[in-house]
Design a protein around this motif. Structure first.
Motif, PDB file in Angstrom:
ATOM      1  N   GLN A  86       0.825  -1.211   0.000  1.00 45.77           N
ATOM      2  CA  GLN A  86       0.000   0.000   0.000  1.00 45.77           C
ATOM      3  C   GLN A  86       0.860   1.263   0.000  1.00 45.77           C
ATOM      4  N   VAL A  87       1.940   1.255   0.797  1.00 44.46           N
ATOM      5  CA  VAL A  87       2.820   2.427   0.862  1.00 44.46           C
ATOM      6  C   VAL A  87       3.508   2.640  -0.478  1.00 44.46           C
ATOM      7  N   VAL A  88       3.984   1.563  -1.101  1.00 45.35           N
ATOM      8  CA  VAL A  88       4.636   1.693  -2.410  1.00 45.35           C
ATOM      9  C   VAL A  88       3.633   2.168  -3.456  1.00 45.35           C
ATOM     10  N   ARG A  89       2.418   1.667  -3.387  1.00 48.20           N
ATOM     11  CA  ARG A  89       1.380   2.109  -4.329  1.00 48.20           C
ATOM     12  C   ARG A  89       1.119   3.610  -4.160  1.00 48.20           C
ATOM     13  N   ALA A  90       1.071   4.081  -2.921  1.00 50.34           N
ATOM     14  CA  ALA A  90       0.743   5.482  -2.650  1.00 50.34           C
ATOM     15  C   ALA A  90       1.934   6.429  -2.813  1.00 50.34           C
ATOM     16  N   GLN A  91       3.138   5.961  -2.467  1.00 48.35           N
ATOM     17  CA  GLN A  91       4.292   6.863  -2.419  1.00 48.35           C
ATOM     18  C   GLN A  91       5.513   6.320  -3.160  1.00 48.35           C
ATOM     19  N   GLY A  92       5.303   5.403  -4.068  1.00 42.90           N
ATOM     20  CA  GLY A  92       6.399   4.720  -4.747  1.00 42.90           C
ATOM     21  C   GLY A  92       7.432   5.615  -5.383  1.00 42.90           C
ATOM     22  N   GLU A  93       6.994   6.724  -5.962  1.00 41.28           N
ATOM     23  CA  GLU A  93       7.939   7.617  -6.633  1.00 41.28           C
ATOM     24  C   GLU A  93       8.925   8.242  -5.658  1.00 41.28           C
ATOM     25  N   GLN A  94       8.553   8.323  -4.390  1.00 40.55           N
ATOM     26  CA  GLN A  94       9.433   8.930  -3.394  1.00 40.55           C
ATOM     27  C   GLN A  94      10.330   7.915  -2.704  1.00 40.55           C
ATOM     28  N   ILE A  95      10.069   6.620  -2.873  1.00 37.52           N
ATOM     29  CA  ILE A  95      10.815   5.581  -2.157  1.00 37.52           C
ATOM     30  C   ILE A  95      12.034   5.173  -2.974  1.00 37.52           C
ATOM     31  N   ASP A  96      13.204   5.286  -2.348  1.00 36.96           N
ATOM     32  CA  ASP A  96      14.454   4.931  -3.010  1.00 36.96           C
ATOM     33  C   ASP A  96      14.858   3.488  -2.735  1.00 36.96           C
ATOM     34  N   CYS A  97      14.459   2.967  -1.580  1.00 34.76           N
ATOM     35  CA  CYS A  97      14.900   1.638  -1.180  1.00 34.76           C
ATOM     36  C   CYS A  97      13.942   1.079  -0.129  1.00 34.76           C
ATOM     37  N   VAL A  98      13.866  -0.247  -0.081  1.00 33.60           N
ATOM     38  CA  VAL A  98      13.046  -0.927   0.926  1.00 33.60           C
ATOM     39  C   VAL A  98      13.935  -1.850   1.735  1.00 33.60           C
ATOM     40  N   LEU A  99      13.849  -1.752   3.055  1.00 26.02           N
ATOM     41  CA  LEU A  99      14.454  -2.724   3.967  1.00 26.02           C
ATOM     42  C   LEU A  99      13.331  -3.687   4.311  1.00 26.02           C
ATOM     43  N   LEU A 100      13.409  -4.909   3.784  1.00 23.46           N
ATOM     44  CA  LEU A 100      12.279  -5.830   3.772  1.00 23.46           C
ATOM     45  C   LEU A 100      12.554  -7.086   4.575  1.00 23.46           C
ATOM     46  N   ASP A 101      11.809  -7.282   5.655  1.00 21.88           N
ATOM     47  CA  ASP A 101      11.901  -8.518   6.431  1.00 21.88           C
ATOM     48  C   ASP A 101      11.314  -9.650   5.601  1.00 21.88           C
ATOM     49  N   LEU A 102      11.973 -10.793   5.615  1.00 18.95           N
ATOM     50  CA  LEU A 102      11.511 -11.935   4.829  1.00 18.95           C
ATOM     51  C   LEU A 102      10.352 -12.657   5.496  1.00 18.95           C
ATOM     52  N   THR A 103      10.450 -12.859   6.806  1.00 19.01           N
ATOM     53  CA  THR A 103       9.465 -13.677   7.515  1.00 19.01           C
ATOM     54  C   THR A 103       8.501 -12.795   8.292  1.00 19.01           C
ATOM     55  N   MET A 104       7.259 -12.736   7.788  1.00 16.47           N
ATOM     56  CA  MET A 104       6.214 -11.953   8.448  1.00 16.47           C
ATOM     57  C   MET A 104       4.905 -12.708   8.324  1.00 16.47           C
ATOM     58  N   PRO A 105       4.000 -12.512   9.271  1.00 14.94           N
ATOM     59  CA  PRO A 105       2.678 -13.131   9.129  1.00 14.94           C
ATOM     60  C   PRO A 105       1.903 -12.486   7.984  1.00 14.94           C
ATOM     61  N   GLY A 106       0.966 -13.213   7.430  1.00 17.67           N
ATOM     62  CA  GLY A 106       0.209 -12.693   6.286  1.00 17.67           C
ATOM     63  C   GLY A 106       1.080 -12.746   5.057  1.00 17.67           C
ATOM     64  N   MET A 107       1.164 -11.645   4.352  1.00 16.15           N
ATOM     65  CA  MET A 107       1.997 -11.567   3.151  1.00 16.15           C
ATOM     66  C   MET A 107       3.467 -11.505   3.567  1.00 16.15           C
ATOM     67  N   ASN A 108       4.234 -12.533   3.230  1.00 14.90           N
ATOM     68  CA  ASN A 108       5.641 -12.550   3.616  1.00 14.90           C
ATOM     69  C   ASN A 108       6.462 -11.619   2.725  1.00 14.90           C
ATOM     70  N   GLY A 109       7.744 -11.518   3.032  1.00 13.13           N
ATOM     71  CA  GLY A 109       8.604 -10.605   2.303  1.00 13.13           C
ATOM     72  C   GLY A 109       8.714 -10.915   0.824  1.00 13.13           C
ATOM     73  N   ALA A 110       8.784 -12.207   0.460  1.00 11.52           N
ATOM     74  CA  ALA A 110       8.909 -12.583  -0.950  1.00 11.52           C
ATOM     75  C   ALA A 110       7.664 -12.176  -1.737  1.00 11.52           C
TER      76      ALA A 110
END
Length: 134
Positions: A45-69
């Motif tokens: 949702q954040v990337v959809r709303a603000q993607g043009e401003q985001i330079d990089c994502v620090l992404l945890d792989l293991t999360m409940p629900g939608m995982n990092g992959a």
């Protein structure tokens, strides 16, 4: 504040509240602009709303629900050139099994130091876009 990082925006995607806030505080101190997401769905949702401003994502792989992959795949559909630093307690070979072959991201294994995180983000953000592959 580091002149190399001033102006870059990093989206931190981490389901552990304490770690998410600690990373935010550290990156803020290094001069990054920080956005936060507690899970994969929020990250998309954040990337959809603000993607043009985001330079990089620090992404945890293991999360409940939608995982990092899964979040990675959705975010890259929205912003194909998005730079991603995946993080996990798993070793890199195990982490790579979660992603399709040819996925472009860097990897940092937990636990990591704040200086290692900063260094890896600097490298990722200043490298040519096509060379950020695991």
């Amino acid at each position: 504040m580091s002149p190399e990082t001033r102006g870059y925006t990093v989206l931190i995607v981490e389901d552990e509240d304490t770690l998410r806030q600690a990373c935010s505080d550290v990156l803020d101190a290094f001069g990054y602009r920080v956005l936060l997401a507690a899970n994969g769905e929020e990250a998309v949702q954040v990337v959809r709303a603000q993607g043009e401003q985001i330079d990089c994502v620090l992404l945890d792989l293991t999360m409940p629900g939608m995982n990092g992959a899964a979040a990675y795949a959705q975010m890259r559909k929205i912003k194909p050139d998005l730079r991603v630093l995946v993080t996990s307690g798993h070793d890199v070979e195990d982490a790579l099994r979660h992603f399709p072959k040819g996925s472009a991201f860097e990897y940092i294994q937990k636990p990591y130091s704040i200086y290692e995180l900063h260094r890896r983000l600097q490298e990722l953000l200043t490298s040519p876009a096509s060379s950020n592959e695991a």
